[in-house]
Design a protein around this motif. Structure first.
Motif, short mmCIF file in Angstrom:
data_model
loop_
_atom_site.label_atom_id
_atom_site.label_comp_id
_atom_site.label_asym_id
_atom_site.label_seq_id
_atom_site.Cartn_x
_atom_site.Cartn_y
_atom_site.Cartn_z
N LEU A 1 37.13 51.74 25.84
CA LEU A 1 35.98 50.99 26.35
C LEU A 1 35.41 51.61 27.62
N VAL A 2 36.29 52.01 28.51
CA VAL A 2 35.81 52.54 29.78
C VAL A 2 35.12 53.89 29.55
N THR B 1 38.97 46.24 31.17
CA THR B 1 39.28 47.63 31.52
C THR B 1 40.21 47.75 32.72
N ARG B 2 40.82 46.63 33.10
CA ARG B 2 41.67 46.64 34.29
C ARG B 2 42.80 47.67 34.16
N VAL C 1 29.02 46.88 27.74
CA VAL C 1 29.80 46.32 28.86
C VAL C 1 30.13 44.84 28.67
N SER C 2 29.53 44.18 27.69
CA SER C 2 29.87 42.77 27.49
C SER C 2 30.15 42.41 26.03
N HIS C 3 29.24 42.78 25.13
CA HIS C 3 29.42 42.30 23.76
C HIS C 3 30.58 43.01 23.07
N LEU C 4 30.69 44.32 23.26
CA LEU C 4 31.84 45.04 22.69
C LEU C 4 33.17 44.54 23.28
N PRO C 5 33.29 44.36 24.59
CA PRO C 5 34.54 43.78 25.11
C PRO C 5 34.89 42.44 24.46
N GLU D 1 39.55 58.48 35.36
CA GLU D 1 38.42 59.00 36.13
C GLU D 1 37.15 58.18 35.85
N ASP D 2 36.92 57.84 34.60
CA ASP D 2 35.75 57.01 34.26
C ASP D 2 35.84 55.65 34.95
N ARG D 3 37.03 55.08 34.95
CA ARG D 3 37.19 53.77 35.57
C ARG D 3 36.93 53.86 37.07
#
Lengths: 359, 359
Positions: free
Chosen positions: A188-189, A217-218, B177-181, B273-275
């Protein structure tokens, strides 16, 4: 009680802090990184630092091995080779089959506390990290009952709830409740970063993402030093779970493509119901009841008993073993939360052939 | 200020609480469920309850529509039909293209606060729900600058950070960032429930799941009344994201099957790294700088300006519009956090052809 901790990171450091604060333990730390050991000493997570595993475990009553999963078999073996005959050795690794299969010693009990995630390192260690946390133990037929009981009581003293489980079930379950969530968080991230960078917004401010994204994504990108080993050591169970997730995602996508409102609603409602049941099942409780069972004093008996209750979903809150003078037989006291669970436990222990009473 | 809230749930109720507490607003509530309205009144989220949309918006200066996404076009249209000529109407729906396309009125600005997730209903409403939260606004060429500015200031007064974005980009980004999570949380919770039930442990105690699972499934099974509409209204963007997630999962699975330690580590490190970058990008900051731009007083100008800065990743912390006496032209003051952002904003506004100064 004298405790040795091999590998003083978040978990090892928290064991040290809790054992010193709550049990008045003397804690010796050792590990691969002397900088971590010095920080552990400075934080009061250990009383002293030893240069070698041999030195650390020489007079220990309990040893906790907190090294990455891939190193567990060799470190546990080294600890067992140097530890006293009546010392219990356990580990805190996130997968259990590999180490349990590799070690054949009645003093060893595999372990895994469900605590800590976002942060790593002894600087984040806390004495209360294990409060109320499940701490899986994977005893086998060969496990010493006396040492299992000692470990159970120790963990209870650290604030944890020890639960016996076989290593195979542990790994299968952890694949879906821990390793897959980590994989999904990583996916996801990465996907969000690529999507946000592809848009008109420049990478330096990737837009707000909201609470659901932060929660989801924590644990993304948790330390590779720890997680590469975990992923690989459980890859058979984990790849099955990934395949199932792919299949489930494909079905949701199909329902969405067809704009099938009823199917989307049914799928979402079912998830709500699953979540409700999962949350509910975490709530143990009720007053404590004591059971006393007479058991032969030989390896495997306490393990058998603990595993049997674990399988039935009955949690042993606390445990005490009273060996007979001649060590041939003894009494084990079990404290179980909730009247119904206590009755069920009594039945199960009785079915195993051990006389059991509620005093 | 007189505010009308149509649909008094978690978001609508929190708008009412914050507007009354922080802005001294008079809030009128209306909606489909009279029980929710009575609870909103009892909680102090509204001053009074109206029986119809017409009655609720009759003397309003700002209207917030908080009904499920599928009902937004009809409710927004009804509000616009009954609202005064100088009243701004906005909504709080999680997808924006559908409603923005359906409505053609210079008094309407689409909106979406990134707040609230696990709980629903006015009983969980809080005056501080929007503190520091991004609140997306989707103005168009036809949007009244005066009304956009009024809404921006209102939202700032509620504690939020309004950010202009076009509806298309909004929906594409929210898909990931919202619907997929939410989809992943649903998949995970269902899969875990099935796995745990299949084991030797009975469903009544499905074993502890640990913190990563709780975080990953916090939004699982969010109310279908709200979410079926969200999923369906954004299904083109969402199915693309699901397909990409499937593809990424397949690649992780392949690396695991091959026990490719280097590839697993590289994948995990990239996620870390992305996070890190995503978290960093959320930290706006620095001292506030004021810019003053002269702008013609016609629909679309403020929207153009806000969208241009939004696209460049420059956040407008606060905004004030000072129309000239003849209403033909005016001055807009913008407050921007950070020296560098303020310089960039000045450049951009200047490039749009508006004289701009830092007073």
């Amino acid at each position: 009680v004298r405790i040795a901790v091999i590998g003083v990171g978040l978990i090892g450091g928290s064991i040290g802090l809790a054992a010193r604060e709550r049990l008045g333990a003397t804690v010796t730390g050792t590990g691969r990184q002397s900088s971590s050991l010095q920080r552990a000493l400075a934080r009061g997570a250990v009383d002293r630092v030893a240069d070698t595993v041999e030195e650390a475990v020489a007079d220990a009553e309990a040893v906790f091995v907190g090294v990455p999963v891939g190193l567990l078999p060799s470190y546990v073996a080294a600890a067992l080779a140097a530890a006293p005959a009546d010392c219990v050795v356990t580990d805190v690794g996130s997968t259990k089959r590999a180490v349990v299969t590799a070690i054949d010693d009645q003093r060893f009990v595999g372990g895994h506390p469900l605590a800590g995630a976002e942060t790593a390192g002894v600087e984040h260690a806390r004495a209360d990290l294990f409060d109320g946390a499940t701490w899986y133990l994977t005893p086998t037929d060969g496990t010493s009952g006396m040492l299992y009981e000692r470990l159970h009581r120790l963990l209870h003293g650290l604030g944890a709830r020890p639960v016996a489980i076989d290593a195979e079930t542990h790994d299968r379950i952890l694949a879906v409740v821990s390793h897959l969530p980590h994989v999904l968080a990583n996916v996801l991230v990465a996907q969000a970063a690529r999507t946000l960078e592809a848009g008109p917004h420049p990478p330096q401010r990737l837009l707000a993402t909201g609470p659901s994204f932060r929660d989801a994504t924590r644990v993304a990108g948790a330390s590779s030093d720890i997680w590469t080993d975990i992923y690989l050591s459980n890859r058979d169970a984990l790849t099955l779970q990934i395949d199932e997730a792919i299949d489930r995602l494909g079905r949701v996508r199909d329902a969405l493509r067809e704009a099938d409102s009823a199917r989307v609603t049914a799928w979402n409602d079912a998830a709500a119901e699953d979540r409700r049941r999962l949350l509910e099942s975490q709530l143990a409780g009720g007053p404590l009841f004591e059971l006393r069972a007479s058991v032969p004093n030989r390896p495997g008996v306490i393990a058998q008993l603990a595993l049997e209750l674990g399988r039935a979903g009955v949690n042993i809150t606390d445990m005490a073993l009273y060996p007979a003078d001649d060590m041939s037989e003894g009494v084990v006291a079990l404290w179980i939360a909730g009247e119904q669970n206590a009755r069920r436990a009594q039945e199960l222990v009785s079915q195993l052939g051990f006389p059991v009473a509620r005093p």
